[in-house]
Design a protein around this motif. Structure first.
Motif, PDB file in Angstrom:
ATOM      1  N   ALA A 149     -43.130 -39.402 -11.564  1.00 19.48           N
ATOM      2  CA  ALA A 149     -42.943 -39.537 -10.260  1.00 19.48           C
ATOM      3  C   ALA A 149     -44.515 -40.285  -9.289  1.00 19.48           C
ATOM      4  N   ARG A 150     -43.883 -40.075  -7.738  1.00 14.40           N
ATOM      5  CA  ARG A 150     -45.317 -40.750  -7.414  1.00 14.40           C
ATOM      6  C   ARG A 150     -45.571 -39.244  -6.662  1.00 14.40           C
ATOM      7  N   ASP A 151     -44.316 -38.598  -6.108  1.00 15.44           N
ATOM      8  CA  ASP A 151     -44.178 -37.012  -5.105  1.00 15.44           C
ATOM      9  C   ASP A 151     -42.304 -36.392  -4.821  1.00 15.44           C
ATOM     10  N   VAL A 152     -42.990 -35.275  -4.550  1.00 17.63           N
ATOM     11  CA  VAL A 152     -41.595 -34.486  -4.710  1.00 17.63           C
ATOM     12  C   VAL A 152     -41.011 -35.311  -3.731  1.00 17.63           C
ATOM     13  N   SER A 153     -39.238 -35.070  -3.897  1.00 19.86           N
ATOM     14  CA  SER A 153     -38.170 -35.838  -2.622  1.00 19.86           C
ATOM     15  C   SER A 153     -38.847 -35.841  -1.427  1.00 19.86           C
ATOM     16  N   PHE A 154     -39.321 -34.174  -1.076  1.00 21.38           N
ATOM     17  CA  PHE A 154     -39.215 -34.299   0.451  1.00 21.38           C
ATOM     18  C   PHE A 154     -40.911 -33.940   0.625  1.00 21.38           C
ATOM     19  N   PRO A 155     -42.014 -34.553   0.953  1.00 18.81           N
ATOM     20  CA  PRO A 155     -42.731 -34.547   0.862  1.00 18.81           C
ATOM     21  C   PRO A 155     -43.446 -33.567   2.026  1.00 18.81           C
ATOM     22  N   LEU A 156     -42.961 -33.609   3.492  1.00 20.28           N
ATOM     23  CA  LEU A 156     -43.175 -32.589   4.512  1.00 20.28           C
ATOM     24  C   LEU A 156     -42.572 -31.358   4.321  1.00 20.28           C
ATOM     25  N   LEU A 157     -41.529 -31.179   3.786  1.00 23.76           N
ATOM     26  CA  LEU A 157     -40.791 -30.700   3.129  1.00 23.76           C
ATOM     27  C   LEU A 157     -41.628 -29.448   2.572  1.00 23.76           C
ATOM     28  N   ASN A 158     -42.277 -30.050   1.588  1.00 22.40           N
ATOM     29  CA  ASN A 158     -42.944 -29.796   0.786  1.00 22.40           C
ATOM     30  C   ASN A 158     -44.421 -28.752   1.199  1.00 22.40           C
ATOM     31  N   SER A 159     -44.836 -29.345   2.272  1.00 19.69           N
ATOM     32  CA  SER A 159     -45.722 -28.454   3.223  1.00 19.69           C
ATOM     33  C   SER A 159     -45.906 -27.740   3.724  1.00 19.69           C
ATOM     34  N   ILE A 160     -44.666 -27.876   4.461  1.00 18.54           N
ATOM     35  CA  ILE A 160     -43.714 -26.763   5.239  1.00 18.54           C
ATOM     36  C   ILE A 160     -43.861 -25.000   4.579  1.00 18.54           C
ATOM     37  N   SER A 161     -43.077 -25.604   3.182  1.00  9.32           N
ATOM     38  CA  SER A 161     -42.905 -24.661   1.864  1.00  9.32           C
ATOM     39  C   SER A 161     -44.246 -23.706   2.239  1.00  9.32           C
ATOM     40  N   ILE A 172     -35.322 -33.589  -9.221  1.00 14.43           N
ATOM     41  CA  ILE A 172     -35.619 -33.217 -10.840  1.00 14.43           C
ATOM     42  C   ILE A 172     -34.719 -34.583 -10.625  1.00 14.43           C
ATOM     43  N   TYR A 173     -33.853 -34.396  -9.752  1.00 16.86           N
ATOM     44  CA  TYR A 173     -32.341 -35.487  -9.393  1.00 16.86           C
ATOM     45  C   TYR A 173     -32.716 -36.982  -9.502  1.00 16.86           C
ATOM     46  N   LYS A 174     -33.125 -36.587  -8.800  1.00 18.65           N
ATOM     47  CA  LYS A 174     -33.033 -37.955  -7.907  1.00 18.65           C
ATOM     48  C   LYS A 174     -34.500 -39.239  -8.205  1.00 18.65           C
ATOM     49  N   GLU A 175     -35.684 -38.290  -8.922  1.00 20.25           N
ATOM     50  CA  GLU A 175     -37.007 -38.770  -8.915  1.00 20.25           C
ATOM     51  C   GLU A 175     -36.943 -38.989 -10.172  1.00 20.25           C
ATOM     52  N   MET A 194     -31.880 -35.426 -21.219  1.00 21.87           N
ATOM     53  CA  MET A 194     -32.650 -34.522 -22.080  1.00 21.87           C
ATOM     54  C   MET A 194     -33.612 -35.173 -23.052  1.00 21.87           C
ATOM     55  N   ARG A 195     -34.298 -36.637 -22.353  1.00 21.38           N
ATOM     56  CA  ARG A 195     -35.698 -36.247 -22.453  1.00 21.38           C
ATOM     57  C   ARG A 195     -36.691 -35.980 -21.274  1.00 21.38           C
ATOM     58  N   MET A 196     -36.413 -35.014 -20.818  1.00 18.57           N
ATOM     59  CA  MET A 196     -37.233 -34.604 -19.715  1.00 18.57           C
ATOM     60  C   MET A 196     -38.247 -33.098 -20.448  1.00 18.57           C
ATOM     61  N   PRO A 197     -39.338 -33.002 -20.151  1.00 17.62           N
ATOM     62  CA  PRO A 197     -40.217 -32.153 -20.803  1.00 17.62           C
ATOM     63  C   PRO A 197     -39.937 -30.721 -20.452  1.00 17.62           C
ATOM     64  N   LEU A 198     -39.706 -29.866 -21.092  1.00 18.49           N
ATOM     65  CA  LEU A 198     -39.161 -28.939 -21.307  1.00 18.49           C
ATOM     66  C   LEU A 198     -39.688 -27.836 -19.883  1.00 18.49           C
ATOM     67  N   PHE A 199     -40.455 -28.159 -19.867  1.00 16.12           N
ATOM     68  CA  PHE A 199     -41.022 -27.463 -18.632  1.00 16.12           C
ATOM     69  C   PHE A 199     -40.346 -27.981 -17.188  1.00 16.12           C
ATOM     70  N   VAL A 200     -40.143 -29.321 -17.241  1.00 15.76           N
ATOM     71  CA  VAL A 200     -39.166 -29.607 -15.952  1.00 15.76           C
ATOM     72  C   VAL A 200     -37.822 -29.112 -15.941  1.00 15.76           C
ATOM     73  N   TRP A 201     -36.898 -28.645 -17.494  1.00 16.48           N
ATOM     74  CA  TRP A 201     -35.820 -28.002 -17.498  1.00 16.48           C
ATOM     75  C   TRP A 201     -35.809 -26.520 -16.690  1.00 16.48           C
ATOM     76  N   THR A 202     -37.197 -25.876 -17.054  1.00 14.70           N
ATOM     77  CA  THR A 202     -37.332 -24.455 -16.553  1.00 14.70           C
ATOM     78  C   THR A 202     -37.633 -24.773 -15.214  1.00 14.70           C
ATOM     79  N   ALA A 203     -38.043 -25.678 -14.711  1.00  9.57           N
ATOM     80  CA  ALA A 203     -38.235 -25.661 -13.324  1.00  9.57           C
ATOM     81  C   ALA A 203     -37.408 -26.096 -12.512  1.00  9.57           C
ATOM     82  N   LEU A 204     -36.457 -27.119 -13.198  1.00  6.68           N
ATOM     83  CA  LEU A 204     -35.054 -27.064 -12.762  1.00  6.68           C
ATOM     84  C   LEU A 204     -34.270 -26.173 -12.245  1.00  6.68           C
ATOM     85  N   CYS A 205     -34.361 -25.537 -13.486  1.00  9.04           N
ATOM     86  CA  CYS A 205     -33.648 -24.312 -13.630  1.00  9.04           C
ATOM     87  C   CYS A 205     -33.759 -23.261 -12.795  1.00  9.04           C
TER      88      CYS A 205
END
Lengths: 208, 694
Positions: free
Chosen positions: B149-161, B228-231, B239-250
């Motif tokens: 992906a280029r970035d997360v879905s909500f880059p501004l929200l990321n900065s606010i977090s 992870i759902y959208k980007e 089932m092709r996502m790296p396992l780190f992405v799976w753990t990040a999702l959970c």
């Protein structure tokens, strides 16, 4: 990116304007997720309320504190405001003239404010009759749950004002549309929460 | 006259809230330690500010970092915050161990109240302001790269977090200098933290810092899950996502559902303390058990929020450094999801002793033991991944191995604690402390340290020094065993947790060993800083600009190191589980595309820094009952959000020509680089181009 290659959960809004729709998809899906998180907060406050029903500490009981008439009026007001917001959404969809959209949003805002007015009056009456939050654990849990919903309605009203101003500033551009879509979700969500409050808090409190 | 004005302006602040004043009035060792710590905060902050000013880097910092919405920079800032807070909380840990070692039938040098503040800040910081920022930072950096992906879905929200987390951490740092912190532990149990027992500002600092942090984490979880759902790039099926992405999702899903209970718990406690509600008070119908349930409804999933990303890191590291496909990918995915679900079913095991029925305890005890099953599946999968692999004992791999051994030991003691009758015996003793450190140090800290060593070359373009990495690793592992194994013995012998002093002389040798262990752990942290310094000094020799120093398997290794701002000039298309690895084996993974396009990236925004700063000031105003400040900050926060919604020009275009130039430079470097085999990957010849062997 080709929208056809990955099927996403959540909203798939079609492909008339792929880029805008993809943007909207993420934004709207994100807002659904936010609402889920918010719903957890309400669910927990309902649970806390349930466990504290009996903790009246000799103070007013639910049957003493609640009045069906005013809360029924509040319910009707809020449900009607959801209807008028629905009309506003239809106006957005069919790109009705600006004044129609303004009109429905303004009516929604008025109903929201009316709801808040009725609710505040209700709280004032309760407090006047000795049912104030610091009186007992039961009343604390009531005054955490129900006014939090009111606070959400207040935020929704503020959001409506902002959207009305944005409409007159930008017209119906993509971001205004997406924000109206999200505000709509928020507004209907508050309706659902209120129905739970009306049934679980007020009706249960008065019927038993 | 002045009597009326000062309280309105300064709230309940008095001069004795300053530790310097207290140390001046009453110069005991205890007060001097407090004043010294406050001095370190002030001197530290002042010297950072002075250094930036002298170097004239404010403009650079503001433009390139503080207002950046780039997920990679936000990730790095999270990790920096985590290291700052780790340093403070580790110093506190050492201080506590020294105190206990000195205080067998003796008063020691830290007074009980001060000691209580130490364990409260140590726990709160380690969980909320070390562990959470650390894993949030790593996910922020790695996950979007891994899903193409280029970035997360909500880059501004990321900065606010990020900034809300930073503001909350700042609030805890301020509590060292102005006033005092809570003495109620990291879980802040009422009724002790109620006004009746703790009328001071301490619990308020805790409430507002934790509330800000938990809101920030909820927003991060939302952002990651939607990303992870959208980007995901084309072809990147679940089932092709790296396992780190799976753990990040959970982990993200856990954040979305588990952080709100914490917000509710702290908010209700605040209502009790500020406006006299009766949720958790002893009188008028208050019920502390509601707090215990709310808090641990957050607190238990929190454990898995912390541990799952580390599991993801180990999966990536073990596979890469064994040069093998991850064994049992599907079972690892299922195990991850199972753990995420089960984490919501066990919270009562945190308070088996608090009076519910034996049947209920039994149900929760059994549910707790169930978690051992999917965790065991994971351990076996990692072992099988190494089996017949070409295992290289690099620093991240060493952490992974130490984790497997140590975490299994901790798991065994967890099974012991999951028996309610046994829990009755060791609850509230150091046995419990030993157990959860035994889980969290390998299960979070080693994982995050493995992650920093593994992905550091990607983030900064040069490898970390291997020798100092090994020294640090040795300190973390030896220090851990020396510091925490004695606590099992002490706990089994009845040594209560949170004790400022002991009266049993037989405890002394074990406390000494634990004290030495704490010092070695502190050396581990120091070694990491030395490593960072040495690596920066030698960075030119260790550059890996080509971007694939470890013969990596996932998409993140297919970019330059550091990756360009836009991550991928053209979004990748994926056809398998190890796309980059497969690409290397099948053909030319770096082939330059035929043409480049303009890319839209989000413009910088000051909304993040403003909300974090104002949020922290709002918390400060509430702590000290400075109502005008609180109202002002609240209005500013709302105003900022509204004002931002009117900003339309939020995108910036990177022209295709610029992208072509950046990419060309990288492709030239690839053409010139020498491919190196795995046995030489830790040497300076490693320019980030891996030799392909089939």
């Amino acid at each position: 990116m080709n929208a056809g290659e990955v099927k996403h959960p959540g909203l798939n809004l079609g492909s008339t304007d792929t880029d805008t729709h993809e943007q909207a998809e993420g934004d709207v899906f994100g807002f659904w997720v936010f609402l889920m998180s918010d719903a957890v907060i309400f669910a927990l406050l309902f649970a806390v309320y349930g466990t504290m029903l009996a903790a009246t500490a000799g103070g007013p009981t639910p049957a003493d504190a609640y009045k069906l008439g005013p809360t029924f009026a509040e319910t009707l007001t809020l449900l009607t405001s959801s209807l008028t917001f629905g009309m506003a959404s239809i106006a957005v969809k069919y790109e009705a003239s600006g004044s129609v959209l303004f009109g429905w949003l303004a009516i929604t805002l008025a109903l929201g404010l009316a709801f808040l007015g009725l609710e505040l009056h209700d709280f004032a009456t309760m407090i006047g009759e000795g049912a104030y939050p610091a009186r007992s654990g039961f009343l604390s849990s009531f005054f955490a749950l129900v006014p939090l919903h009111g606070l959400h309605v207040l935020a929704g009203c503020l959001w409506l004002v902002v959207m009305i101003v944005q409409l007159s500033t930008f017209g119906l551009d993509a971001r205004v549309k997406i924000n109206l879509l999200r505000l709509g979700l928020f507004w209907h969500f508050l309706d659902i929460v209120w129905i739970a409050i009306f049934s679980i808090v007020y009706l249960q409190g008065l019927i038993r | 006259m002045m009597d009326g004005i000062w309280p309105a302006v300064l709230g309940r602040f008095t001069w004795s809230a300053l530790p310097f004043v207290r140390a001046w009035q009453n110069p005991t060792i205890n007060e001097i330690i407090g004043a010294g710590a406050a001095m370190m905060v002030i001197v530290g902050a002042a010297s950072v500010i002075a250094l930036i000013t002298i170097k004239g880097r404010w403009r650079y910092l503001w433009r390139e970092w503080l207002t950046s919405l780039d997920h990679k920079k936000i990730g790095i800032m999270y990790v920096v915050l985590a290291f700052v807070m780790l340093s403070r909380a580790l110093v506190e840990a050492v201080l506590m161990r020294m105190q206990q070692a000195a205080a067998v039938n003796a008063p020691g040098f830290v007074e009980p109240d001060h000691f209580a503040q130490l364990f409260s800040t140590h726990g709160s910081i380690m969980i909320f302001f070390m562990a959470m920022p650390f894993l949030t930072g790593i996910i922020n950096y790695v996950m979007p790269l891994q899903i193409g992906a280029r970035d997360v879905s909500f880059p501004l929200l990321n900065s606010i977090s990020l900034w809300l987390t930073g503001g909350a951490a700042g609030l805890i740092m301020v509590s060292l200098v102005i006033g005092r912190f809570s003495t109620g532990g990291w879980s802040g149990y009422p009724p002790y933290t109620e006004l009746a027992f703790s009328p001071d500002v301490g619990p308020d600092y805790w409430i507002w810092a934790v509330t800000l942090g938990s809101i920030a984490s909820t927003l991060s979880g939302l952002n990651f899950a939607v990303t992870i759902y959208k980007e995901r790039c084309p072809g990147m099926t679940f089932m092709r996502m790296p396992l780190f992405v799976w753990t990040a999702l959970c982990t993200s899903i856990l954040m979305i559902f588990a952080m709100p209970p914490l917000t509710v718990a702290t908010a209700l406690l605040a209502l009790d303390r500020y406006v006299g509600f009766h949720f958790f008070t002893n009188d008028l119908g208050g019920n502390m058990m509601n707090y215990a349930n709310l808090f641990w409804l957050f607190g238990h999933p929190e454990v898995y929020i912390l541990i799952l990303p580390a599991f993801g890191v180990y999966s990536e590291v073990v596979s890469t450094f064994s040069s093998k496909e991850l064994y049992g990918y599907t079972s690892l995915v299922w195990a991850t999801m199972t753990i995420a679900v089960l984490s919501f079913t066990v919270w009562v095991h945190h308070f088996f002793t608090m009076g519910q029925s034996a049947n209920l305890n039994a149900v929760f005890g059994i549910a707790t033991m169930t978690i051992g099953v999917p965790t065991g599946v994971k351990i076996y999968d990692w072992i099988w991944t190494m089996f017949r692999g070409e295992v290289r004992f690099t620093v991240p791999m060493l952490y992974s191995l130490a984790f497997m051994m140590t975490f299994v030991l901790g798991g065994f003691t967890g099974i012991l604690l999951a028996f309610p009758p046994l829990d009755y015996l060791v609850h509230n003793t150091l046995f419990l402390i030993a157990h959860f450190h035994n889980m969290l140090i390998p299960g979070l800290l080693y994982g995050m340290l493995a992650a920093t060593h593994y992905w550091f070359p990607k983030a900064f373009g040069f490898r970390l020094n291997e020798k100092w990495g090994r020294i640090a690793f040795g300190c973390w592992v030896v220090g851990f065993y020396l510091a925490f194994m004695p606590l099992y013995v002490l706990g089994a012998g009845g040594a209560a947790r949170r004790s400022q002093a002991f009266f049993e002389p037989a405890f002394r040798p074990w406390l000494y060993v634990a004290g030495v262990g704490a010092l070695i752990l502190a050396s581990g942290l120091a070694s990491l800083f030395v490593q960072l310094w040495v690596s920066m000094r030698d960075r030119d020799a260790n550059r890996v600009f080509v971007g694939d120093p470890w013969d990596g398997r996932g998409l993140e290794w297919s970019t330059s190191a550091p990756p360009p701002e836009y991550n991928y000039a053209n979004l990748p298309v994926v056809a398998g589980r190890d796309p980059f690895f497969d690409g290397k084996r099948k053909g030319d993974p770096y082939g330059a595309p035929e043409d480049y396009h303009d890319i839209d990236m989000p413009r910088n925004s000051m909304v993040g820094p403003v909300s974090g700063t104002v949020g922290a000031m709002l918390g400060f105003g509430l702590v000290w009952h400075i109502w005008w400040l609180s109202i002002l900050c609240l209005v500013t926060l709302i105003g900022t959000v509204i004002a931002r919604s009117f900003v339309r020009d939020v995108q910036r275009v990177i022209p295709a020509a610029d992208i072509a130039r950046i990419e060309q430079r990288w492709h030239d470097a690839i053409a010139q680089a020498r491919a190196i085999p795995r046995e030489r990957e830790t040497m300076t010849v490693n320019e980030g181009l891996a030799e392909v062997t089939v």
